[in-house]
Design an enzyme around this catalytic site. Structure first.
Site, PDB file in Angstrom:
ATOM      1  N   GLU A 199       0.818  -1.222   0.000  1.00 55.85           N
ATOM      2  CA  GLU A 199       0.000   0.000   0.000  1.00 55.85           C
ATOM      3  C   GLU A 199       0.852   1.274   0.000  1.00 55.85           C
ATOM      4  OE1 GLU A 199      -4.196  -1.453   1.911  1.00 55.85           O
ATOM      5  OE2 GLU A 199      -2.729  -0.673   3.326  1.00 55.85           O
ATOM      6  N   GLU A 273      -6.152  -8.019  -1.168  1.00 56.27           N
ATOM      7  CA  GLU A 273      -6.644  -8.120   0.201  1.00 56.27           C
ATOM      8  C   GLU A 273      -8.148  -7.910   0.201  1.00 56.27           C
ATOM      9  OE1 GLU A 273      -4.689  -5.648   3.054  1.00 56.27           O
ATOM     10  OE2 GLU A 273      -2.669  -6.286   2.469  1.00 56.27           O
TER      11      GLU A 273
END
Length: 628
Positions: A199, A273
């Site tokens: 991220e 995810e």
């Protein structure tokens, strides 16, 4: 002479036979996929069209995350077999730098951190692997899995090409990546893809950093498919040329899918995810995601032809002090359990989510799924009666030589652990005062070892009572967890950071004790002057008891009604924090941590204590609230 020649001929024959068998076994292992089908191992996982292919054949990733460092090694096989039985074909695991390199020049890849053994076990069970080596992994770990000794550098800029950080990454990767290279798909192993960082688009403080990480992996021999992983806001900034972008989400939003397709057209779509639940913080409620909402989102993702990874499939436990913390809107430390409301519970139990997913995933397999492994027995043991007490002050002589400094020194810069500072646990600061007044900063505060109050995370004031002559002011400061996500990650130094003021005057001349509560320290307390538990014990202090098991020990759950806040140790192993504010009310105690017969129980308690702790057969993670 003839007999001798015959024997030599036999030896040569048997040697050639053995060599042929070894070559055949290696050929079988190197050329066979986890599913049993032979593969040439030349191309690997590819993303040249709208779907992934593995060795040229269409392949949909049905993944799930299980972290080896959150699961006792004795249970690795159990958790992975349950994953395989659910219909998952790919294991995803993060790799925590902070655990593998706790000090500069010290690397741990053995026992509970034997990553190579874990990946080989995944192959044996029949799972492919997506590796997420970081260096930053988030994973709700202290400092996002980065080692705290990096913060000894006052100018450190984490997750950038800052020389100090880049040099440390290179040293770490020099140790880690060569262990992973032989385990890649094209080398005969199960690793089909490797993720860069985690991220980064939400951080994006250095546009040269992600190319640096890409090159750091490739130059050391990583040649499988590379991926990045970002939420919607970070998709654009988190990408790298030649690397497949994936998205992280929980609620399926048409806009997320369109945006990913727009910035990466004609490429496979993957949710790296899909959050099957959420993590919890101390003082909050236990977060749960309705099973119907979860399976509905997963079904829709698959209907669209996308690949998916369930984060988490099995959460496990933040044993010891590994859990991280939130910063927005206020600081909140994360709990010990990492159950995550995942399909497989913290202790490996099947949940309704598991059964729904198994039914769904079975539709994407041509063969019948393996049988579900049997569950392990959970035991309600007799309570452990605490019969001895050791005050913190009497334990200080076992904590090593104190450090003297004219000014407070934060944990990371203490001259301990071979010059790497203190990462976790508590630090005790003591100085002499000659008056009372208004105190600013600190944590648990004592005057002449009598408790007078507590500070919270924010800087607040505390009244110090007046007294005669010189008195010792003691401040016991805990690292409850460094923030694991966000742009405040560089500002996560713990302990006393800066001056502490009494009546607006900085205090000076400190004696500092490092109390990181390592197993070696807990074991050393066997030689400490324990006393029979008094009717009114002093705090903070250590409480000693015994737990008895019979036969092969089973899993159980530790409950501490009547206790306040502290840490539980079983046979010297740190199970994690307990805190009456919840939501978590029990600590998971795996059977492999126990001895058959007598087990030592030590509780470090800051505030209040009962005379026993209990063991339950079911967990209590607190009052639940639906994730919004």
């Amino acid at each position: 002479m003839v007999v001798l020649r015959i024997r030599k001929a036999h030896k040569i024959y048997y040697a050639l036979l053995c060599l042929s068998i070894v070559v055949f076994i290696m050929y079988q292992y190197l050329g066979t996929a986890p599913g049993g089908r032979r593969m040439s191992r030349r191309v690997g996982l590819s993303a040249n069209s709208s779907q992934f292919t593995l060795e040229g054949e269409p392949f949909r990733i049905l993944g799930g995350s299980v972290h080896y460092f959150r699961v006792p090694r004795a249970y690795w096989r159990d958790r992975l077999m349950k994953m395989k039985a659910c219909g998952i074909n790919t294991l995803t695991t993060d790799v925590p730098w902070s655990l593998h390199q706790p000090e500069r020049g010290v690397f741990h890849f053995q026992t509970e951190l034997d990553l190579e053994a874990y990946i080989n076990l995944a192959a044996e069970v029949g799972l492919w692997v997506i590796l997420r080596p970081g260096p930053y992994i988030c994973s709700e770990l202290d400092l996002g899995g980065l080692p705290s000794w990096l913060l000894r550098d006052g100018s450190m800029r984490l997750r950038t090409t800052h020389p100090g950080f880049a040099e440390a990454v290179n040293t770490y990767f020099d140790k880690l990546i060569p262990k992973m290279v032989p385990l890649q798909f094209k080398k005969g192993g199960p690793i089909i893809a490797v993720q860069l960082e985690n991220e980064y688009g939400s951080f994006a403080m250095d546009n040269t950093y992600m190319p640096f990480i890409k090159e750091a992996l490739k130059s050391r021999g990583i040649n499988e498919l590379l991926l990045t992983s970002d939420n919607h806001e970070g998709l654009k900034e988190g990408g790298v040329t030649g690397v497949i972008r994936t998205v992280n989400l929980q609620k399926l939003n048409q806009g997320d899918i369109k945006y990913l397709n727009a910035i990466q057209p004609n490429s496979p779509m993957m949710v790296m995810e899909y959050w099957t639940g959420w993590f919890d913080a101390w003082g909050d409620l236990h977060h749960v995601l309705a099973q119907e909402d979860m399976v509905s989102a997963v079904r829709e993702i698959l209907r669209r032809g996308m690949s998916i990874n369930l984060y988490m499939f099995h959460g496990g436990t933040n044993f010891g002090f590994m859990s991280g913390a939130l910063i927005n809107p206020i600081y909140k430390a994360l709990i010990t359990s990492y159950d995550y409301d995942a399909p497989l519970s913290e202790s490996g139990e099947y949940t309704p989510k598991y059964h729904l997913l198994r039914d769904l995933f079975s539709q994407y397999h041509s063969e019948k799924l393996p049988d579900m492994p049997a569950l392990r027995w959970k035991e309600r043991y007799e309570p452990a009666i605490m019969y001895q007490h050791l005050s913190l002050w009497d334990a200080l002589s076992f904590a090593g030589e104190p450090f003297k400094s004219p000014t407070p020194v934060n944990m990371e810069n203490l001259p301990v652990n071979n010059g790497n500072g203190q990462s976790n646990g508590y630090t005790l600061y003591e100085t002499i005062i000659t008056s009372g007044g208004s105190l600013k900063s600190g944590d648990n505060v004592f005057v002449d070892r009598h408790y007078i109050g507590i500070f919270k995370h924010q800087n607040l004031q505390l009244a110090v009572p007046d007294g005669k002559g010189k008195r010792t002011l003691s401040l016991l400061v805990e690292n409850c967890g460094r923030v694991h996500y966000g742009k405040a990650i560089d500002k996560q130094r713990k302990g006393l950071v800066g001056d502490i003021l009494l009546n607006n005057t900085p205090l000076r001349d400190f004696t500092i004790y490092s109390l990181d509560m390592k197993t070696s320290f807990i074991d050393s307390l066997n030689q400490a002057p324990w006393k029979s538990l008094p009717h009114i014990p002093s705090f903070p202090g250590f409480f000693l008891g015994r737990m008895f098991t019979y036969g092969y020990p089973s899993d159980t759950f530790v409950k501490l009604p009547g206790w306040g806040k502290g840490v539980v140790f079983i046979n010297g192993l740190n199970l994690g924090r307990h805190w009456y504010i919840g939501p978590q009310q029990t600590l998971y105690l795996p059977g492999p941590f126990l001895n058959s017969g007598v087990n030592q129980v030590i509780v470090f308690e800051e505030q209040e204590a009962d005379y026993k702790i209990t063991f339950e057969e079911t967990p209590d993670l607190g009052m639940a609230v639906d994730i919004q």
